[in-house]
Design a protein around this motif. Structure first.
Motif, short mmCIF file in Angstrom:
data_model
loop_
_atom_site.label_atom_id
_atom_site.label_comp_id
_atom_site.label_asym_id
_atom_site.label_seq_id
_atom_site.Cartn_x
_atom_site.Cartn_y
_atom_site.Cartn_z
N CYS A 132 -5.70 -7.32 8.49
CA CYS A 132 -5.13 -8.55 7.97
C CYS A 132 -3.81 -8.85 8.68
O CYS A 132 -3.26 -8.01 9.39
CB CYS A 132 -4.90 -8.43 6.47
SG CYS A 132 -6.41 -8.10 5.52
N VAL A 133 -3.31 -10.04 8.45
CA VAL A 133 -1.97 -10.39 8.93
C VAL A 133 -1.35 -11.33 7.90
O VAL A 133 -1.96 -12.33 7.50
CB VAL A 133 -1.99 -11.02 10.34
CG1 VAL A 133 -2.90 -12.23 10.41
CG2 VAL A 133 -0.58 -11.39 10.78
N CYS A 152 -2.32 -8.79 14.07
CA CYS A 152 -2.95 -8.00 13.01
C CYS A 152 -2.01 -6.87 12.60
O CYS A 152 -1.27 -6.32 13.41
CB CYS A 152 -4.29 -7.42 13.47
SG CYS A 152 -4.25 -6.47 15.00
N GLN A 153 -2.04 -6.57 11.30
CA GLN A 153 -1.23 -5.48 10.79
C GLN A 153 -1.78 -4.15 11.27
O GLN A 153 -2.91 -4.05 11.75
CB GLN A 153 -1.22 -5.52 9.26
CG GLN A 153 -0.47 -6.71 8.69
CD GLN A 153 -0.60 -6.81 7.19
OE1 GLN A 153 -1.68 -6.60 6.65
NE2 GLN A 153 0.48 -7.16 6.51
N ASP A 154 -0.96 -3.11 11.13
CA ASP A 154 -1.37 -1.78 11.56
C ASP A 154 -2.46 -1.20 10.66
O ASP A 154 -3.36 -0.50 11.13
CB ASP A 154 -0.17 -0.82 11.56
CG ASP A 154 0.90 -1.25 12.53
OD1 ASP A 154 0.56 -1.63 13.66
OD2 ASP A 154 2.10 -1.21 12.16
N THR A 158 4.58 -7.05 8.17
CA THR A 158 4.80 -6.71 6.77
C THR A 158 3.73 -5.71 6.32
O THR A 158 2.54 -5.89 6.60
CB THR A 158 4.74 -7.97 5.91
OG1 THR A 158 5.73 -8.90 6.36
CG2 THR A 158 4.95 -7.66 4.43
N ASP A 159 4.16 -4.67 5.62
CA ASP A 159 3.22 -3.71 5.05
C ASP A 159 2.21 -4.45 4.17
O ASP A 159 2.56 -5.39 3.45
CB ASP A 159 4.01 -2.69 4.23
CG ASP A 159 3.13 -1.72 3.48
OD1 ASP A 159 2.63 -0.78 4.11
OD2 ASP A 159 2.94 -1.93 2.26
N PHE A 160 0.95 -4.03 4.24
CA PHE A 160 -0.11 -4.73 3.52
C PHE A 160 0.17 -4.81 2.02
O PHE A 160 0.00 -5.86 1.40
CB PHE A 160 -1.46 -4.06 3.78
CG PHE A 160 -2.61 -4.73 3.08
CD1 PHE A 160 -2.98 -6.03 3.39
CD2 PHE A 160 -3.32 -4.06 2.08
CE1 PHE A 160 -4.03 -6.65 2.74
CE2 PHE A 160 -4.38 -4.68 1.43
CZ PHE A 160 -4.74 -5.98 1.77
N ARG A 196 1.80 -8.00 -2.60
CA ARG A 196 2.68 -8.17 -3.76
C ARG A 196 3.26 -9.59 -3.76
O ARG A 196 3.29 -10.27 -4.80
CB ARG A 196 3.79 -7.13 -3.73
CG ARG A 196 4.77 -7.24 -4.92
CD ARG A 196 5.76 -6.10 -4.94
NE ARG A 196 5.10 -4.83 -5.33
CZ ARG A 196 4.81 -3.85 -4.49
NH1 ARG A 196 5.15 -3.94 -3.20
NH2 ARG A 196 4.20 -2.76 -4.91
N ARG A 197 3.71 -10.05 -2.61
CA ARG A 197 4.26 -11.41 -2.52
C ARG A 197 3.17 -12.45 -2.79
O ARG A 197 3.42 -13.47 -3.45
CB ARG A 197 4.87 -11.63 -1.13
CG ARG A 197 6.02 -10.70 -0.79
CD ARG A 197 6.46 -10.92 0.65
NE ARG A 197 7.40 -9.91 1.10
CZ ARG A 197 7.86 -9.83 2.35
NH1 ARG A 197 7.46 -10.71 3.25
NH2 ARG A 197 8.71 -8.87 2.68
N THR A 198 2.00 -12.19 -2.27
CA THR A 198 0.89 -13.12 -2.44
C THR A 198 0.47 -13.20 -3.90
O THR A 198 0.25 -14.29 -4.45
CB THR A 198 -0.30 -12.68 -1.57
OG1 THR A 198 0.12 -12.60 -0.20
CG2 THR A 198 -1.45 -13.65 -1.68
#
Length: 302
Positions: A187-188, A214-216, A283-285, A290-292
């Motif tokens: 995800c990103v 893409c996130q790690d 940003t960490d997934f 959490r923000r979403t």
């Protein structure tokens, strides 16, 4: 900088405009479904294949969030008679050939096979547009940059992905738990993707380049559902029912299955190039979720 944003009122484009308007002069060119003028930007309400008067102006960059069909980039470039300092195209990691065992870098060959359904048409369109971009901008002498995001998520996401499950949790007090999902995905967070575009503007090192976004973390459905429960408010989890379903049962019952569910659908990519060239930090997934969750909770819980 003076920027022309094609699209820009939905998800990724909307967040980009909100971020970019803090430091840049923005004109948004779209069909006007949603007004963006509250963010202090100018809005042109027209189809991308038309030529409104503002197309005669010079722009430091054009950022195209809604090119899907062959001809979209060509017509846009031809309709802008003013100078284009840089053309930024938002593509997708789905342009890469299908091979679940391989990690896709930016030099991975494109998918050339005819894939079925709407997804196949989407992939074919993006592949054609990347080639069209190189040809059209090359002929005009316009520098260009391509971004290929993985699964975008975050506030304002209108696609039935994470928001659909957040809605189930909050409104139905239930979540599915897929018993046979073997797919993996990346995800990103949408704000990270917006910052990536900002980082490339006027950056000559990015001209003629493409970048995966893409996130790690590699995510599975189990990881996704567990993360969603961790970021939820404690009171939202009271009485929560987790419903075991096979993927086939979910599809038959109309439960969204928006991410790769089968191992053969896994499509993982490398993000090192963007990190090195643009200094991208993801940003960490769990933090992004959490923000979403907080943003969509404000929508579902009145």
């Amino acid at each position: 900088m003076k920027l022309l944003v094609i699209g820009g009122s939905y998800f990724y484009g909307r967040v980009f405009v909100m971020e970019a308007a803090k430091a840049h002069e923005i004109t948004v060119w779209n069909r006007g479904t949603y007004s963006m003028e509250a963010f202090g930007v100018r809005q042109i309400r027209a189809d991308r294949h038309e030529r409104p008067a503002a197309c005669g102006e010079d722009y430091d960059a054009v950022i195209d969030f809604c090119a899907y069909a062959p001809g979209d980039v060509r017509d846009t470039v031809e309709n802008i008679t003013g100078k284009i300092g840089q053309y930024v195209l938002i593509s997708t990691v789905d342009v890469y050939e299908r091979n679940p065992a391989a990690i896709k870098g930016e030099d991975t060959p494109f998918e050339e096979r005819d894939m079925p359904g709407e997804a196949g048409a989407y992939i074919a369109g993006k592949v054609a547009l990347e080639r069209e971009l190189a040809k059209v901008c090359g002929a005009r002498g316009t520098p260009y940059t391509v971004f290929r995001p993985a699964v975008l998520y975050g506030p304002y996401n209108y696609a039935p992905r994470e928001s659909a499950y957040i809605g189930m949790l909050l409104q139905n007090h239930a979540l599915p738990r897929f018993t046979d999902a073997q797919g993996q995905f990346q995800c990103v967070y949408v704000k990270d993707a917006a910052q990536a575009v900002l980082a490339c503007l006027g950056n000559e090192r990015t001209y003629g380049q493409a970048y995966n976004l893409c996130q790690d973390e590699i995510v599975t459905y189990d990881i996704f559902f567990d993360t969603l429960k961790r970021v939820a408010q404690p009171e939202d989890l009271e009485g929560l029912a987790e419903v075991p379903l096979t993927v086939e049962q979910a599809v038959s019952q109309g439960v969204p299955v928006p991410f790769p569910a089968a191992a053969a659908e896994t499509h993982l990519c490398d993000n090192a190039k963007g990190k090195a060239a643009l200094g991208l930090v993801y940003t960490d997934f769990e933090e992004g979720m959490r923000r979403t969750y907080k943003a969509f909770r404000n929508v579902y819980v009145q």
